[in-house]
Scaffold this active site. Structure first.
Site, PDB file in Angstrom:
ATOM      1  N   HIS A 164       0.839  -1.214   0.000  1.00 46.86           N
ATOM      2  CA  HIS A 164       0.000   0.000   0.000  1.00 46.86           C
ATOM      3  C   HIS A 164       0.871   1.261   0.000  1.00 46.86           C
ATOM      4  O   HIS A 164       0.914   2.008   0.986  1.00 46.86           O
ATOM      5  CB  HIS A 164      -0.887  -0.047   1.247  1.00 46.86           C
ATOM      6  N   GLU A 271      -0.865   1.113  -5.487  1.00 40.05           N
ATOM      7  CA  GLU A 271      -0.657  -0.058  -4.639  1.00 40.05           C
ATOM      8  C   GLU A 271      -0.658  -1.332  -5.474  1.00 40.05           C
ATOM      9  O   GLU A 271      -1.655  -1.677  -6.091  1.00 40.05           O
ATOM     10  CB  GLU A 271      -1.792  -0.118  -3.601  1.00 40.05           C
TER      11      GLU A 271
HETATM   12  C1  BG6 Z   1      -7.103   1.623  -0.181  1.00 43.14           C
HETATM   13  C2  BG6 Z   1      -8.522   1.197  -0.385  1.00 43.14           C
HETATM   14  O1  BG6 Z   1      -6.248   0.605  -0.576  1.00 43.14           O
HETATM   15  O2  BG6 Z   1      -6.884   1.903   1.191  1.00 43.14           O
HETATM   16  C3  BG6 Z   1      -9.444   2.290   0.135  1.00 43.14           C
HETATM   17  O3  BG6 Z   1      -8.778   0.940  -1.751  1.00 43.14           O
HETATM   18  C4  BG6 Z   1      -9.127   2.619   1.579  1.00 43.14           C
HETATM   19  O4  BG6 Z   1     -10.790   1.867  -0.001  1.00 43.14           O
HETATM   20  C5  BG6 Z   1      -7.652   2.972   1.687  1.00 43.14           C
HETATM   21  O5  BG6 Z   1      -9.924   3.693   2.000  1.00 43.14           O
HETATM   22  C6  BG6 Z   1      -7.192   3.293   3.110  1.00 43.14           C
HETATM   23  O6  BG6 Z   1      -7.521   2.276   3.988  1.00 43.14           O
HETATM   24  P1  BG6 Z   1      -7.235   2.400   5.530  1.00 43.14           P
HETATM   25  O7  BG6 Z   1      -7.789   1.156   6.167  1.00 43.14           O
HETATM   26  O8  BG6 Z   1      -5.740   2.501   5.674  1.00 43.14           O
HETATM   27  O9  BG6 Z   1      -7.917   3.659   5.986  1.00 43.14           O
END
Ligand code: BG6
Length: 296
Positions: A164, A271
């Site tokens: 991510h 990501e």
């Molecule tokens: C992304 C998702 O990978 O991560 C989104 O596609 C999400 O939907 C984002 O909002 C952040 O996620 P988190 O759990 O770190 O707030």
């Protein structure tokens, strides 16, 4: 290369003799920082992120495993897990470094997490026996992050994984992403409709949350340009999807760990992952997924 362990042994950092550096937090084995020789930071990190494993890091490269996104009752085995799984909050072990000197100076940092290392409360959510080996390799031009997942138990399991990555950008309104031409994507801000990308490059001018399956396959690079010039090239190995995410102003304001509030102007998440359907690992099986990010 010099490797230092700091902050009560919760951070591992490495610096090449030419000045490039990387820092990894043991909670989540999250890469927090990656700098070039001039000290310029390549990753975005929220000023108010949690760094104690109580939540995933808001920035850097959190590791998503064994579930991407929120749990769903449609997939029973992962239905009790928190959003994006537990790997990004669990405390990993630093396994050691390998270095090479000279003109191709590089350092590889290895991190491990296994089912044995999980808290009982987490094991109860997903009871499978697994091993994760995560390698972060820094050289002068690139950062390679590779995750190897093994099934160390008797029972098969399904999993997803994703790197991510929060990229630092100068101005989101000038960002262009190429390599997603003619690709199918799930548009999560439009009722999870399945669409096909026509515009190329992709620009971000509002909230964006898309799960692309790039038509040209993982080896075809994704290039992020910022302020009129290419800044990153991402090449994937075995990771068929690319998520593009920017929360934009309203969603950013709604996140308690997203600071500064207008920080969405300086980041874009691109990501690499395997998140469309499931990787089924039988006893003894392994799955390896990786990305290499080149600085342009
Ligand atoms: C992304 C998702 O990978 O991560 C989104 O596609 C999400 O939907 C984002 O909002 C952040 O996620 P988190 O759990 O770190 O707030």
């Amino acid at each position: 290369p010099q490797v230092t362990i700091s902050d009560g042994s919760s951070r591992v950092s490495a610096v090449l003799s030419t000045g490039e550096s990387v820092e990894v937090l043991l909670f989540g084995a999250t890469v927090l920082s990656w700098k070039d020789a001039g000290g310029s930071e390549k990753l975005w990190l929220s000023k108010d992120t949690k760094l104690d494993g109580s939540k995933g890091v808001r920035g850097g490269i959190p590791l998503v495993f064994p579930l991407f996104g929120p749990a769903s009752s449609n997939h029973e085995a992962t239905s009790k897990l928190p959003q994006h799984g537990f790997a990004r909050t669990a405390r990993w072990e630093f396994l050691g470094k390998s270095t090479s000197e000279g003109s191709s100076s590089s350092v590889k940092l290895d991190f491990g997490l296994s089912s044995d290392g999980l808290a009982e409360s987490v094991k109860a959510l997903w009871p499978y026996k697994f091993g994760l080996l995560y390698s972060v390799t820094l050289d002068r031009e690139s950062l390679n992050t590779t995750l190897v997942i093994t099934n160390d138990g008797q029972e098969s399991f399904d999993c997803q994984m994703l790197l991510h990555t929060y990229f630092n950008v100068k101005d989101i309104s000038t960002v262009q992403i190429t390599g997603l031409e003619d690709s199918k994507y799930v548009d999560k801000v439009d009722g999870a409709k399945i669409k096909t990308e026509v515009s190329s490059p992709v620009a971000v001018s509002g909230e964006m949350d898309r799960v692309y399956t790039p038509a040209k396959g993982p080896q075809h690079p994704i290039v992020i340009s910022d302020f009129g010039r290419p800044s990153f090239r991402i090449v994937r190995d075995n990771l068929e999807q690319v998520v593009v995410w920017n929360p934009w102003s309203e969603k950013a304001q709604g996140m308690s760990d997203f600071t500064p509030m207008d920080g969405y102007k300086n980041m874009v998440c691109v990501e690499a992952g395997s998140v469309d359907g499931w990787q089924k690992l039988d006893k003894g099986d392994a799955f390896e997924g990786a990305q290499i990010i080149y600085i342009l």
